[in-house]
Design a protein around this motif. Sequence first.
Motif, PDB file in Angstrom:
ATOM      1  N   VAL A 204      -4.367  14.663 -14.080  1.00 30.95           N
ATOM      2  CA  VAL A 204      -5.427  14.772 -12.600  1.00 30.95           C
ATOM      3  C   VAL A 204      -4.747  13.673 -11.866  1.00 30.95           C
ATOM      4  O   VAL A 204      -4.911  12.317 -12.219  1.00 30.95           O
ATOM      5  CB  VAL A 204      -6.754  14.371 -13.133  1.00 30.95           C
ATOM      6  N   PRO A 205      -4.153  13.965 -10.610  1.00 37.44           N
ATOM      7  CA  PRO A 205      -3.692  12.951  -9.741  1.00 37.44           C
ATOM      8  C   PRO A 205      -4.905  12.388  -9.139  1.00 37.44           C
ATOM      9  O   PRO A 205      -6.028  12.862  -8.516  1.00 37.44           O
ATOM     10  CB  PRO A 205      -2.949  13.867  -8.836  1.00 37.44           C
ATOM     11  N   CYS A 206      -4.878  11.086  -8.851  1.00 34.44           N
ATOM     12  CA  CYS A 206      -5.949  10.323  -8.121  1.00 34.44           C
ATOM     13  C   CYS A 206      -5.201   9.233  -7.075  1.00 34.44           C
ATOM     14  O   CYS A 206      -4.116   8.787  -7.294  1.00 34.44           O
ATOM     15  CB  CYS A 206      -6.631   9.449  -9.083  1.00 34.44           C
ATOM     16  N   ALA A 207      -5.910   9.378  -5.857  1.00 33.97           N
ATOM     17  CA  ALA A 207      -5.436   8.342  -4.859  1.00 33.97           C
ATOM     18  C   ALA A 207      -6.749   7.447  -4.438  1.00 33.97           C
ATOM     19  O   ALA A 207      -7.726   7.776  -4.294  1.00 33.97           O
ATOM     20  CB  ALA A 207      -5.033   9.089  -3.726  1.00 33.97           C
ATOM     21  N   ILE A 208      -6.308   5.924  -4.584  1.00 34.71           N
ATOM     22  CA  ILE A 208      -7.350   4.891  -4.051  1.00 34.71           C
ATOM     23  C   ILE A 208      -6.838   4.610  -2.768  1.00 34.71           C
ATOM     24  O   ILE A 208      -5.662   4.102  -2.307  1.00 34.71           O
ATOM     25  CB  ILE A 208      -7.432   3.832  -5.022  1.00 34.71           C
ATOM     26  N   ILE A 209      -7.589   4.705  -1.781  1.00 35.37           N
ATOM     27  CA  ILE A 209      -7.251   4.445  -0.320  1.00 35.37           C
ATOM     28  C   ILE A 209      -8.273   3.266   0.023  1.00 35.37           C
ATOM     29  O   ILE A 209      -9.449   3.416   0.400  1.00 35.37           O
ATOM     30  CB  ILE A 209      -7.309   5.726   0.450  1.00 35.37           C
ATOM     31  N   GLY A 210      -7.443   2.042   0.437  1.00 32.38           N
ATOM     32  CA  GLY A 210      -8.237   0.903   0.695  1.00 32.38           C
ATOM     33  C   GLY A 210      -8.151   0.827   2.255  1.00 32.38           C
ATOM     34  O   GLY A 210      -8.050   1.585   2.889  1.00 32.38           O
ATOM     35  N   PRO A 211      -7.862  -0.366   2.736  1.00 31.37           N
ATOM     36  CA  PRO A 211      -7.995  -1.749   1.752  1.00 31.37           C
ATOM     37  C   PRO A 211      -9.144  -2.217   1.432  1.00 31.37           C
ATOM     38  O   PRO A 211     -10.399  -1.877   1.884  1.00 31.37           O
ATOM     39  CB  PRO A 211      -7.315  -2.752   2.756  1.00 31.37           C
ATOM     40  N   TYR A 212      -9.084  -2.917   0.214  1.00 30.77           N
ATOM     41  CA  TYR A 212     -10.243  -3.537  -0.379  1.00 30.77           C
ATOM     42  C   TYR A 212     -10.790  -4.784   0.674  1.00 30.77           C
ATOM     43  O   TYR A 212     -10.438  -5.845   0.203  1.00 30.77           O
ATOM     44  CB  TYR A 212      -9.914  -4.133  -1.621  1.00 30.77           C
ATOM     45  N   LYS A 213     -11.511  -4.516   1.553  1.00 26.61           N
ATOM     46  CA  LYS A 213     -11.970  -5.377   2.538  1.00 26.61           C
ATOM     47  C   LYS A 213     -13.406  -5.425   2.641  1.00 26.61           C
ATOM     48  O   LYS A 213     -14.032  -4.270   2.636  1.00 26.61           O
ATOM     49  CB  LYS A 213     -11.495  -5.341   4.111  1.00 26.61           C
ATOM     50  N   THR A 214     -14.095  -6.660   2.436  1.00 31.54           N
ATOM     51  CA  THR A 214     -15.551  -6.538   2.311  1.00 31.54           C
ATOM     52  C   THR A 214     -16.175  -5.659   3.156  1.00 31.54           C
ATOM     53  O   THR A 214     -15.921  -5.838   4.406  1.00 31.54           O
ATOM     54  CB  THR A 214     -16.174  -7.998   2.555  1.00 31.54           C
ATOM     55  N   PHE A 215     -17.030  -4.865   2.765  1.00 32.44           N
ATOM     56  CA  PHE A 215     -17.942  -3.804   3.624  1.00 32.44           C
ATOM     57  C   PHE A 215     -17.186  -2.882   4.175  1.00 32.44           C
ATOM     58  O   PHE A 215     -17.568  -2.066   4.902  1.00 32.44           O
ATOM     59  CB  PHE A 215     -18.876  -4.686   4.695  1.00 32.44           C
ATOM     60  N   ARG A 216     -15.730  -2.552   3.869  1.00 31.54           N
ATOM     61  CA  ARG A 216     -14.970  -1.388   4.470  1.00 31.54           C
ATOM     62  C   ARG A 216     -15.146  -0.370   3.219  1.00 31.54           C
ATOM     63  O   ARG A 216     -15.397  -0.614   2.144  1.00 31.54           O
ATOM     64  CB  ARG A 216     -13.595  -1.899   4.558  1.00 31.54           C
ATOM     65  N   LYS A 217     -14.676   0.915   3.762  1.00 31.38           N
ATOM     66  CA  LYS A 217     -14.616   2.123   2.848  1.00 31.38           C
ATOM     67  C   LYS A 217     -13.501   1.822   1.914  1.00 31.38           C
ATOM     68  O   LYS A 217     -12.417   1.747   2.398  1.00 31.38           O
ATOM     69  CB  LYS A 217     -14.668   3.456   3.749  1.00 31.38           C
ATOM     70  N   VAL A 218     -13.853   2.417   0.714  1.00 29.56           N
ATOM     71  CA  VAL A 218     -12.796   2.555  -0.121  1.00 29.56           C
ATOM     72  C   VAL A 218     -12.880   3.886  -0.620  1.00 29.56           C
ATOM     73  O   VAL A 218     -13.910   4.093  -1.351  1.00 29.56           O
ATOM     74  CB  VAL A 218     -12.909   1.609  -1.366  1.00 29.56           C
ATOM     75  N   LYS A 219     -11.859   4.705  -0.561  1.00 26.17           N
ATOM     76  CA  LYS A 219     -11.895   6.161  -1.056  1.00 26.17           C
ATOM     77  C   LYS A 219     -11.274   6.344  -2.513  1.00 26.17           C
ATOM     78  O   LYS A 219     -10.037   5.686  -2.546  1.00 26.17           O
ATOM     79  CB  LYS A 219     -11.333   7.176   0.023  1.00 26.17           C
ATOM     80  N   VAL A 220     -11.952   7.013  -3.319  1.00 27.65           N
ATOM     81  CA  VAL A 220     -11.395   7.407  -4.679  1.00 27.65           C
ATOM     82  C   VAL A 220     -11.267   8.774  -4.462  1.00 27.65           C
ATOM     83  O   VAL A 220     -12.373   9.597  -4.343  1.00 27.65           O
ATOM     84  CB  VAL A 220     -11.852   6.955  -5.634  1.00 27.65           C
ATOM     85  N   VAL A 221      -9.970   9.523  -4.501  1.00 23.46           N
ATOM     86  CA  VAL A 221      -9.864  10.755  -4.252  1.00 23.46           C
ATOM     87  C   VAL A 221      -9.295  11.660  -5.531  1.00 23.46           C
ATOM     88  O   VAL A 221      -8.265  11.040  -5.837  1.00 23.46           O
ATOM     89  CB  VAL A 221      -9.200  11.337  -3.013  1.00 23.46           C
TER      90      VAL A 221
ATOM     91  N   GLY B   8       0.871  -1.306   0.155  1.00 25.11           N
ATOM     92  CA  GLY B   8       0.104  -0.014  -0.186  1.00 25.11           C
ATOM     93  C   GLY B   8       0.792   1.303  -0.031  1.00 25.11           C
ATOM     94  O   GLY B   8       0.334   2.304  -0.088  1.00 25.11           O
ATOM     95  N   VAL B   9       2.119   1.094   0.111  1.00 22.73           N
ATOM     96  CA  VAL B   9       3.020   2.480   0.174  1.00 22.73           C
ATOM     97  C   VAL B   9       3.293   2.719  -1.317  1.00 22.73           C
ATOM     98  O   VAL B   9       3.601   2.014  -2.176  1.00 22.73           O
ATOM     99  CB  VAL B   9       4.426   2.083   0.723  1.00 22.73           C
ATOM    100  N   LEU B  10       3.067   3.981  -1.655  1.00 24.10           N
ATOM    101  CA  LEU B  10       3.297   4.756  -2.861  1.00 24.10           C
ATOM    102  C   LEU B  10       4.786   4.260  -3.490  1.00 24.10           C
ATOM    103  O   LEU B  10       5.767   4.649  -2.801  1.00 24.10           O
ATOM    104  CB  LEU B  10       3.121   5.892  -3.146  1.00 24.10           C
ATOM    105  N   LYS B  11       5.230   3.891  -4.559  1.00 22.06           N
ATOM    106  CA  LYS B  11       6.335   3.387  -4.987  1.00 22.06           C
ATOM    107  C   LYS B  11       6.808   4.358  -6.170  1.00 22.06           C
ATOM    108  O   LYS B  11       6.052   5.368  -6.354  1.00 22.06           O
ATOM    109  CB  LYS B  11       6.538   2.254  -5.628  1.00 22.06           C
ATOM    110  N   LYS B  12       8.017   4.345  -6.195  1.00 22.61           N
ATOM    111  CA  LYS B  12       8.602   5.269  -7.309  1.00 22.61           C
ATOM    112  C   LYS B  12       7.637   5.085  -8.523  1.00 22.61           C
ATOM    113  O   LYS B  12       7.545   4.053  -8.943  1.00 22.61           O
ATOM    114  CB  LYS B  12      10.171   5.081  -7.538  1.00 22.61           C
TER     115      LYS B  12
END
Length: 196
Positions: free
Chosen positions: A140-157, A119-123
């Motif tokens: 346009v920069p975009c960040a997906i913030i997980g984790p992809y775990k069932t019923f948990r929030k996933v942010k797309v910014v 989950g750490v942003l690489k070069k």
Amino acid sequence: MNLYTFGKVLVKAALKPLYRFEVIGLEKFPKEGGILLCSNHIHALDPPVVGMTAPRTVHFMAKEELFKNPVLGPILPKVNAFPVKRGMSDREALRSALKILKNGEVMGLFPEGTRSTDGVLKKGLSGAGFFALRGDADVVPCAIIGPYKTFRKVKVVYGDPIDMGPFRERKASADEVTEVIMERIQTILDEYKENK
């Protein structure tokens, strides 16, 4: 309804019951003109999630092997994906990407080149900077913030667009522009991660 739109409906129907999506910053996304949409990459679902949440049609590069898959292969071109050979020496893929941007369309790219397992942003790879400088488009920069775990929030910014004009004027290098893009993505990650 074209296949891309139909696919978007299907992806939403399949994923929305599993994850709580929160989409932030759509108002910042330019309504017209070429856009290089650059996101971090943490899961195999990232491309459909970006495609599902972005307000405009997104074209994606996909590794050539996927087009040889008997199930995915015939579908990918119909949902605006095009093949790229591993590494950035695929001239046909480069031409396709630049044509998309110069036609005023949106091209999605994961500058890390592969998924981050922790989950750490690489070069970022210099290809992102190359397309940003040559494509007559803003980023346009975009960040997906997980984790992809069932019923948990996933942010797309979606962040503020990065104007490439000043970088082109002073003939900045692809590596420098890639660094700027990755810094913007990291800034979004830092601002919106859950523990803040």
